[in-house]
Write a protein that holds these residues in place. Structure first.
Motif, PDB file in Angstrom:
ATOM      1  N   SER A 154     128.798  -1.545  63.751  1.00 58.28           N
ATOM      2  CA  SER A 154     127.357  -1.598  63.955  1.00 58.28           C
ATOM      3  C   SER A 154     126.776  -2.891  63.382  1.00 58.28           C
ATOM      4  O   SER A 154     125.853  -3.459  63.933  1.00 58.28           O
ATOM      5  N   TRP A 155     127.319  -3.388  62.259  1.00 63.30           N
ATOM      6  CA  TRP A 155     126.861  -4.649  61.683  1.00 63.30           C
ATOM      7  C   TRP A 155     127.127  -5.794  62.642  1.00 63.30           C
ATOM      8  O   TRP A 155     126.237  -6.603  62.920  1.00 63.30           O
ATOM      9  N   SER A 156     128.342  -5.879  63.143  1.00 67.07           N
ATOM     10  CA  SER A 156     128.681  -6.994  64.033  1.00 67.07           C
ATOM     11  C   SER A 156     127.925  -6.902  65.353  1.00 67.07           C
ATOM     12  O   SER A 156     127.501  -7.921  65.904  1.00 67.07           O
ATOM     13  N   ALA A 157     127.716  -5.680  65.852  1.00 64.53           N
ATOM     14  CA  ALA A 157     126.957  -5.521  67.090  1.00 64.53           C
ATOM     15  C   ALA A 157     125.503  -5.946  66.883  1.00 64.53           C
ATOM     16  O   ALA A 157     124.936  -6.662  67.716  1.00 64.53           O
ATOM     17  N   ALA A 158     124.902  -5.535  65.766  1.00 63.70           N
ATOM     18  CA  ALA A 158     123.518  -5.921  65.481  1.00 63.70           C
ATOM     19  C   ALA A 158     123.412  -7.432  65.289  1.00 63.70           C
ATOM     20  O   ALA A 158     122.487  -8.072  65.787  1.00 63.70           O
ATOM     21  N   PHE A 159     124.366  -8.009  64.572  1.00 65.54           N
ATOM     22  CA  PHE A 159     124.358  -9.456  64.333  1.00 65.54           C
ATOM     23  C   PHE A 159     124.497 -10.229  65.639  1.00 65.54           C
ATOM     24  O   PHE A 159     123.725 -11.153  65.917  1.00 65.54           O
ATOM     25  N   LEU A 160     125.470  -9.852  66.441  1.00 67.83           N
ATOM     26  CA  LEU A 160     125.712 -10.559  67.702  1.00 67.83           C
ATOM     27  C   LEU A 160     124.536 -10.416  68.662  1.00 67.83           C
ATOM     28  O   LEU A 160     124.109 -11.398  69.286  1.00 67.83           O
ATOM     29  N   THR A 161     123.973  -9.227  68.763  1.00 69.65           N
ATOM     30  CA  THR A 161     122.817  -9.010  69.630  1.00 69.65           C
ATOM     31  C   THR A 161     121.622  -9.823  69.161  1.00 69.65           C
ATOM     32  O   THR A 161     120.949 -10.477  69.956  1.00 69.65           O
ATOM     33  N   THR A 162     121.370  -9.810  67.857  1.00 66.02           N
ATOM     34  CA  THR A 162     120.249 -10.570  67.306  1.00 66.02           C
ATOM     35  C   THR A 162     120.447 -12.061  67.513  1.00 66.02           C
ATOM     36  O   THR A 162     119.539 -12.762  67.967  1.00 66.02           O
ATOM     37  N   PHE A 163     121.622 -12.562  67.181  1.00 61.00           N
ATOM     38  CA  PHE A 163     121.890 -13.993  67.332  1.00 61.00           C
ATOM     39  C   PHE A 163     121.719 -14.432  68.779  1.00 61.00           C
ATOM     40  O   PHE A 163     121.037 -15.411  69.068  1.00 61.00           O
ATOM     41  N   THR A 164     122.319 -13.700  69.697  1.00 57.71           N
ATOM     42  CA  THR A 164     122.251 -14.066  71.118  1.00 57.71           C
ATOM     43  C   THR A 164     120.825 -14.012  71.636  1.00 57.71           C
ATOM     44  O   THR A 164     120.369 -14.934  72.317  1.00 57.71           O
ATOM     45  N   THR A 165     120.103 -12.956  71.300  1.00 56.48           N
ATOM     46  CA  THR A 165     118.723 -12.806  71.774  1.00 56.48           C
ATOM     47  C   THR A 165     117.833 -13.928  71.253  1.00 56.48           C
ATOM     48  O   THR A 165     117.109 -14.567  72.019  1.00 56.48           O
ATOM     49  N   VAL A 166     117.878 -14.187  69.952  1.00 49.95           N
ATOM     50  CA  VAL A 166     117.022 -15.222  69.370  1.00 49.95           C
ATOM     51  C   VAL A 166     117.444 -16.602  69.865  1.00 49.95           C
ATOM     52  O   VAL A 166     116.600 -17.435  70.212  1.00 49.95           O
ATOM     53  N   PHE A 167     118.729 -16.858  69.937  1.00 46.42           N
ATOM     54  CA  PHE A 167     119.210 -18.165  70.401  1.00 46.42           C
ATOM     55  C   PHE A 167     118.734 -18.448  71.817  1.00 46.42           C
ATOM     56  O   PHE A 167     118.190 -19.510  72.112  1.00 46.42           O
ATOM     57  N   LEU A 168     118.906 -17.487  72.713  1.00 43.37           N
ATOM     58  CA  LEU A 168     118.487 -17.691  74.106  1.00 43.37           C
ATOM     59  C   LEU A 168     116.965 -17.766  74.229  1.00 43.37           C
ATOM     60  O   LEU A 168     116.435 -18.544  75.028  1.00 43.37           O
TER      61      LEU A 168
END
Length: 116
Positions: free
Chosen positions: A14-28
């Motif tokens: 859940s940590w890695s999923a939240a991190f990856l989703t947040t990073f990708t969303t904010v980056f894009l």
């Protein structure tokens, strides 16, 4: 072998999923926006790209912190479904407001029209 799931593996996932989703969303979301263009111009004008990078990074971190703290507070005072509904309404309202601003920018104002 036990068939029980490992709770630490679930937390890590859940940590890695939240991190990856947040990073990708904010980056894009931040690609090509006004903030990035402002950093580009400030870097070109100042000739100090490292200072501009640090300033822009701290500003993004600070504004993200405000969003995270506000989200954490809202999650405590509102049920998840109501919070999702509110977020959806705010996104639609923001989209309509930005669309209106774009249309108004395309339509010339009466003072811009040539006089006959």
């Amino acid at each position: 072998m036990s068939s029980e799931p490992d709770p630490s593996a679930n937390r890590a996932g859940s940590w890695s999923a939240a991190f990856l989703t947040t990073f990708t969303t904010v980056f894009l979301a931040e690609l090509g926006d006004k903030t990035q263009l402002a950093a580009l111009l400030l870097s070109a004008q100042s000739g100090r790209p490292v200072v501009v990078f640090v300033g822009a990074s701290l500003a993004l971190i600070s504004s993200s912190l405000v969003g995270v703290l506000l989200g954490r507070w809202l999650a405590k005072v509102m049920p998840p479904q109501q919070l999702e509904r509110l977020a959806g309404i705010l996104m639609v309202a923001l989209g309509l407001w930005l669309g209106r601003q774009a249309v108004l920018g395309l339509v010339p104002s009466p003072s811009d029209l040539p006089l006959s």
